[in-house]
Motif scaffolding. Structure first.
Motif: not given
Length: 91
Positions: A20-25
Motif C-alpha cells: 500500500p502507498q500509505y505504508t511501506h511497512d
C-alpha cells in the motif's frame, strides 16, 4: 527465534503482490487458484492473502503475520452512486 527481514522475505516468497502507498511497512501476498471450463469465465476456486507487517525501522524484522482465507472475507455491497470530482470538466 530470529525474525526475518524484508530482504529475507523477498528471497523466500518473491516480490509482494501489493504494498500500500500509505505504508511501506505492510506487504500483501495474494494466492489465487482459478479454474476454467470451455469458453466460460474463470472461476475462483480458492484465495489466500498473507499480510506481513514489518517494524517501522529501515529493513526491520517482521512484527506480525496474518493469513486470511475465504472464510475471513467480508461481503461488500456494491453501491452505484459516485462522488463527483471537480476540475475534470472541459471548458
Amino acid at each position: 527465534n530470529k525474525k526475518l527481514t524484508r530482504e529475507q522475505v523477498v528471497e523466500l516468497l518473491g516480490t509482494p503482490t501489493i504494498i500500500p502507498q500509505y505504508t511501506h511497512d505492510t506487504w500483501y501476498y495474494v494466492e489465487r487458484a482459478l479454474s476454467r471450463r470451455a469458453w466460460f469465465s474463470p472461476k475462483l476456486e480458492r484465495q489466500r492473502v498473507v499480510k506481513i507487517v514489518f517494524s517501522d525501522q529501515f529493513n526491520g524484522p517482521i512484527k506480525e503475520v496474518l493469513v486470511m482465507n475465504e472464510g475471513d472475507a467480508e461481503s461488500v455491497a456494491v453501491v452505484k452512486e459516485y462522488t463527483k470530482t471537480y476540475g475534470t470538466e472541459l471548458n
